[in-house]
Design a protein around this motif. Sequence first.
Motif, mmCIF file in Angstrom:
data_model
loop_
_atom_site.group_PDB
_atom_site.id
_atom_site.type_symbol
_atom_site.label_atom_id
_atom_site.label_comp_id
_atom_site.label_asym_id
_atom_site.label_seq_id
_atom_site.Cartn_x
_atom_site.Cartn_y
_atom_site.Cartn_z
ATOM 1 N N MET A 234 11.480 -45.865 7.435
ATOM 2 C CA MET A 234 10.573 -46.368 8.472
ATOM 3 C C MET A 234 11.373 -46.995 9.617
ATOM 4 S SD MET A 234 7.403 -45.714 8.231
ATOM 5 C CE MET A 234 6.420 -46.916 9.121
ATOM 6 N N PHE B 111 12.707 -44.119 11.583
ATOM 7 C CA PHE B 111 11.589 -43.474 12.285
ATOM 8 C C PHE B 111 11.258 -44.245 13.574
ATOM 9 C CE2 PHE B 111 6.967 -43.137 13.024
ATOM 10 C CZ PHE B 111 6.753 -41.768 12.988
ATOM 11 N N TRP C 174 10.269 -47.099 19.093
ATOM 12 C CA TRP C 174 8.971 -47.703 18.779
ATOM 13 C C TRP C 174 9.115 -49.097 18.164
ATOM 14 C CZ3 TRP C 174 5.273 -43.495 16.268
ATOM 15 C CH2 TRP C 174 4.889 -42.595 17.274
ATOM 16 N N HIS D 12 6.342 -52.257 16.906
ATOM 17 C CA HIS D 12 6.206 -52.636 15.496
ATOM 18 C C HIS D 12 6.331 -54.142 15.305
ATOM 19 C CE1 HIS D 12 6.763 -48.502 13.336
ATOM 20 N NE2 HIS D 12 5.791 -48.511 14.226
ATOM 21 N N GLU E 227 -5.595 -48.117 8.446
ATOM 22 C CA GLU E 227 -5.349 -47.064 7.445
ATOM 23 C C GLU E 227 -6.118 -47.349 6.152
ATOM 24 O OE1 GLU E 227 -4.074 -44.301 8.173
ATOM 25 O OE2 GLU E 227 -3.052 -44.769 10.047
ATOM 26 N N GLU F 8 -9.343 -45.871 6.743
ATOM 27 C CA GLU F 8 -9.336 -44.402 6.570
ATOM 28 C C GLU F 8 -9.321 -44.031 5.089
ATOM 29 O OE1 GLU F 8 -6.605 -42.123 8.979
ATOM 30 O OE2 GLU F 8 -6.732 -43.576 10.619
ATOM 31 N N GLU G 58 -3.349 -40.820 3.116
ATOM 32 C CA GLU G 58 -3.873 -42.138 3.513
ATOM 33 C C GLU G 58 -3.240 -43.254 2.683
ATOM 34 O OE1 GLU G 58 -5.193 -42.234 6.219
ATOM 35 O OE2 GLU G 58 -6.034 -40.230 6.471
ATOM 36 N N ASP H 70 0.097 -43.830 4.220
ATOM 37 C CA ASP H 70 0.044 -44.582 5.480
ATOM 38 C C ASP H 70 -0.036 -46.090 5.204
ATOM 39 O OD1 ASP H 70 0.211 -42.404 7.226
ATOM 40 O OD2 ASP H 70 -1.953 -42.109 7.294
ATOM 41 N N LEU I 96 3.378 -47.222 3.809
ATOM 42 C CA LEU I 96 4.449 -47.229 4.811
ATOM 43 C C LEU I 96 4.288 -48.389 5.787
ATOM 44 C CD1 LEU I 96 4.750 -43.380 5.399
ATOM 45 C CD2 LEU I 96 6.335 -44.867 4.148
ATOM 46 N N TYR I 97 3.051 -48.642 6.212
ATOM 47 C CA TYR I 97 2.841 -49.785 7.111
ATOM 48 C C TYR I 97 3.110 -51.110 6.371
ATOM 49 C CZ TYR I 97 0.975 -47.318 11.210
ATOM 50 O OH TYR I 97 0.834 -46.533 12.348
HETATM 51 N N1 DCP Z 1 3.183 -46.581 16.190
HETATM 52 C C1 DCP Z 1 3.232 -45.896 15.027
HETATM 53 C C2 DCP Z 1 2.385 -44.796 14.815
HETATM 54 C C3 DCP Z 1 2.475 -44.113 13.623
HETATM 55 N N2 DCP Z 1 3.350 -44.502 12.672
HETATM 56 C C4 DCP Z 1 3.465 -43.813 11.398
HETATM 57 C C5 DCP Z 1 3.090 -44.666 10.205
HETATM 58 C C6 DCP Z 1 1.935 -43.969 9.535
HETATM 59 O O1 DCP Z 1 2.387 -43.400 8.313
HETATM 60 C C7 DCP Z 1 1.521 -42.852 10.474
HETATM 61 C C8 DCP Z 1 0.238 -43.150 11.185
HETATM 62 O O2 DCP Z 1 0.018 -42.163 12.152
HETATM 63 P P1 DCP Z 1 -1.363 -42.054 12.949
HETATM 64 O O3 DCP Z 1 -1.592 -43.320 13.699
HETATM 65 O O4 DCP Z 1 -1.298 -40.781 13.736
HETATM 66 O O5 DCP Z 1 -2.473 -42.023 11.825
HETATM 67 P P2 DCP Z 1 -2.883 -40.833 10.849
HETATM 68 O O6 DCP Z 1 -1.656 -40.123 10.372
HETATM 69 O O7 DCP Z 1 -3.783 -41.466 9.828
HETATM 70 O O8 DCP Z 1 -3.661 -39.817 11.781
HETATM 71 P P3 DCP Z 1 -5.207 -39.872 12.216
HETATM 72 O O9 DCP Z 1 -5.476 -41.304 12.625
HETATM 73 O O10 DCP Z 1 -5.260 -38.893 13.349
HETATM 74 O O11 DCP Z 1 -5.986 -39.471 11.021
HETATM 75 O O12 DCP Z 1 2.602 -42.696 11.396
HETATM 76 C C9 DCP Z 1 4.194 -45.579 12.927
HETATM 77 O O13 DCP Z 1 5.020 -45.924 12.098
HETATM 78 N N3 DCP Z 1 4.100 -46.253 14.109
#
Ligand code: DCP
Length: 148
Positions: A24, A27, A33, A37, A49, A52, A81, A84, A87-88
């Motif tokens: 992370m 990434f 980014w 964060h 998330e 979701e 999900e 997500d 990871l957050y």
């Molecule tokens: N500023 C960000 C945006 C995304 N991510 C990473 C962490 C999550 O694992 C994933 C989240 O991406 P999205 O916001 O696109 O969410 P989803 O993958 O759930 O897509 P969606 O909201 O279209 O369903 O990407 C991150 O670290 N920092």
Amino acid sequence: MSLSSSRAMAGTEAVTLESLRKKMADFARERDWEQFHSPRNLLLAMVGEVGELSEIFQWKGEVAKGLPDWGEDEKQHLGEELSDVLLYLVRLSDMCGVDLGKAALRKLDLNAAKYPVHLCKGSSGKHTDNPSDANENPKSGGGATEGL
Ligand SMILES: Nc1ccn([C@H]2C[C@H](O)[C@@H](COP(=O)(O)OP(=O)(O)OP(=O)(O)O)O2)c(=O)n1
């Protein structure tokens, strides 16, 4: 190719909280980014998330453990999900300077002390219902052993 990169390609690399923390961090750094964060942003992103994740279960009623009636696509979506949220959470902990693995192990110890097996086995009551916690919650009726 190094052993670790061939393991990663084969999908047999051990997944640790530390490996996720590093991935992370990479990434975010690669995308510039880190500026976004912040602890608060990450907390809100994680809660989003969780929403979701909840949507997947919404209106389904209770579902059997192991999700035997779910299709592969649905299970894959669930995995995304869940990931997500994880990871957050890992990133949030890192940005707060909390060693999540260490904190979780300590919390497990605290939980075990709060919910001793001999008082709690088979009961889902709060620890404040335990007889040993009577001073904390003198009005509570019953106890963790109630119904045994
Ligand atoms: N500023 C960000 C945006 C995304 N991510 C990473 C962490 C999550 O694992 C994933 C989240 O991406 P999205 O916001 O696109 O969410 P989803 O993958 O759930 O897509 P969606 O909201 O279209 O369903 O990407 C991150 O670290 N920092």
